[in-house]
Design a protein around this motif. Structure first.
Motif, PDB file in Angstrom:
ATOM      1  N   SER A 190       1.109  -1.394  -0.401  1.00  0.00           N
ATOM      2  CA  SER A 190      -0.341  -0.164  -0.425  1.00  0.00           C
ATOM      3  C   SER A 190       1.041   0.929   0.073  1.00  0.00           C
ATOM      4  O   SER A 190       0.430   2.325  -0.076  1.00  0.00           O
ATOM      5  CB  SER A 190      -0.572   0.625   1.332  1.00  0.00           C
ATOM      6  N   LEU A 191       1.821   1.026   0.257  1.00  0.00           N
ATOM      7  CA  LEU A 191       3.060   2.209   0.608  1.00  0.00           C
ATOM      8  C   LEU A 191       4.467   2.222  -0.891  1.00  0.00           C
ATOM      9  O   LEU A 191       4.387   0.741  -0.783  1.00  0.00           O
ATOM     10  CB  LEU A 191       3.897   2.480   1.236  1.00  0.00           C
ATOM     11  N   ILE A 192       4.641   3.427  -1.458  1.00  0.00           N
ATOM     12  CA  ILE A 192       6.015   3.070  -2.590  1.00  0.00           C
ATOM     13  C   ILE A 192       7.078   3.605  -1.874  1.00  0.00           C
ATOM     14  O   ILE A 192       6.754   5.101  -1.065  1.00  0.00           O
ATOM     15  CB  ILE A 192       5.694   3.422  -3.754  1.00  0.00           C
ATOM     16  N   THR A 193       8.319   3.394  -2.301  1.00  0.00           N
ATOM     17  CA  THR A 193       9.054   3.999  -1.576  1.00  0.00           C
ATOM     18  C   THR A 193      10.316   4.178  -2.601  1.00  0.00           C
ATOM     19  O   THR A 193      10.509   2.931  -3.692  1.00  0.00           O
ATOM     20  CB  THR A 193      10.163   3.109  -0.114  1.00  0.00           C
ATOM     21  N   THR A 194      11.452   4.919  -2.253  1.00  0.00           N
ATOM     22  CA  THR A 194      12.661   5.055  -3.139  1.00  0.00           C
ATOM     23  C   THR A 194      13.621   6.259  -2.171  1.00  0.00           C
ATOM     24  O   THR A 194      13.107   6.783  -0.685  1.00  0.00           O
ATOM     25  CB  THR A 194      12.056   6.258  -4.276  1.00  0.00           C
ATOM     26  N   ARG A 195      14.542   6.043  -2.302  1.00  0.00           N
ATOM     27  CA  ARG A 195      16.124   6.572  -1.413  1.00  0.00           C
ATOM     28  C   ARG A 195      16.876   7.633  -2.081  1.00  0.00           C
ATOM     29  O   ARG A 195      17.530   6.737  -3.171  1.00  0.00           O
ATOM     30  CB  ARG A 195      16.631   5.393  -1.052  1.00  0.00           C
TER      31      ARG A 195
ATOM     32  N   THR B 209      26.664  15.792  -1.836  1.00  0.00           N
ATOM     33  CA  THR B 209      27.293  15.574  -0.684  1.00  0.00           C
ATOM     34  C   THR B 209      27.533  14.755  -0.023  1.00  0.00           C
ATOM     35  O   THR B 209      28.095  13.860   1.151  1.00  0.00           O
ATOM     36  CB  THR B 209      26.793  16.585   0.470  1.00  0.00           C
ATOM     37  N   GLY B 210      26.872  13.630  -0.466  1.00  0.00           N
ATOM     38  CA  GLY B 210      26.844  12.035   0.747  1.00  0.00           C
ATOM     39  C   GLY B 210      25.394  11.892   1.575  1.00  0.00           C
ATOM     40  O   GLY B 210      25.350  10.849   1.871  1.00  0.00           O
ATOM     41  N   GLU B 211      24.783  12.996   1.317  1.00  0.00           N
ATOM     42  CA  GLU B 211      23.703  12.410   2.453  1.00  0.00           C
ATOM     43  C   GLU B 211      22.902  11.670   1.878  1.00  0.00           C
ATOM     44  O   GLU B 211      22.364  11.566   0.641  1.00  0.00           O
ATOM     45  CB  GLU B 211      23.188  13.487   3.255  1.00  0.00           C
ATOM     46  N   GLU B 212      21.380  10.991   2.405  1.00  0.00           N
ATOM     47  CA  GLU B 212      21.056  10.194   2.064  1.00  0.00           C
ATOM     48  C   GLU B 212      19.290  10.263   2.647  1.00  0.00           C
ATOM     49  O   GLU B 212      19.199  10.655   3.599  1.00  0.00           O
ATOM     50  CB  GLU B 212      21.550   8.402   2.253  1.00  0.00           C
TER      51      GLU B 212
END
Length: 128
Positions: A68-73, A78-81
């Protein structure tokens, strides 16, 4: 807004208002986090456990089930995630996640999340 370019004209279009509302709600993230979404790169997301399922009816009576949810990273230059979790449904959805912080809106200072979080309908949250 239509299902697809090859959809026959006699097929009823999807509900317009929820799609427009979702686009409006998540558009603020595109502006606020451009260093990730426009200038960064997509990387493998941390796993989440969505509590709900979304059943999609396909041609010829077939169905398929999605979380029911979608996610991306995303990773900035600068290397922050950061990871975004999107609720595309018109009902509140929950998921289990372990993250340093969860942001409900761009001005939010964030809170630690090692638990089940609730994501409002047609919106998104960001995590570290």
């Amino acid at each position: 807004i239509i299902w697809g370019w090859d959809t026959p004209r006699d097929v009823e279009a999807p509900k317009q208002e929820p799609i427009i509302r979702l686009m409006r709600n998540i558009n603020m993230w595109r502006r606020e986090y451009k260093e990730y979404l426009r200038l960064g790169r997509m990387i493998k997301p941390m796993p989440i456990e969505a509590e709900g399922k979304y059943e999609m009816n396909l041609k010829f009576g077939y169905t398929t089930v999605y979380p029911s949810l979608i996610t991306t990273r995303w990773k900035s230059r600068t290397g922050e995630e950061r990871q975004i979790i999107i609720n595309f449904l018109d009902k509140e959805q929950g998921c289990k996640i372990s993250a340093e912080k969860v942001y409900a809106n761009p001005a939010d200072s964030g809170e630690k999340a090692d638990k089940t979080i609730k994501i409002p309908p047609l919106s998104a949250v960001w995590t570290n």
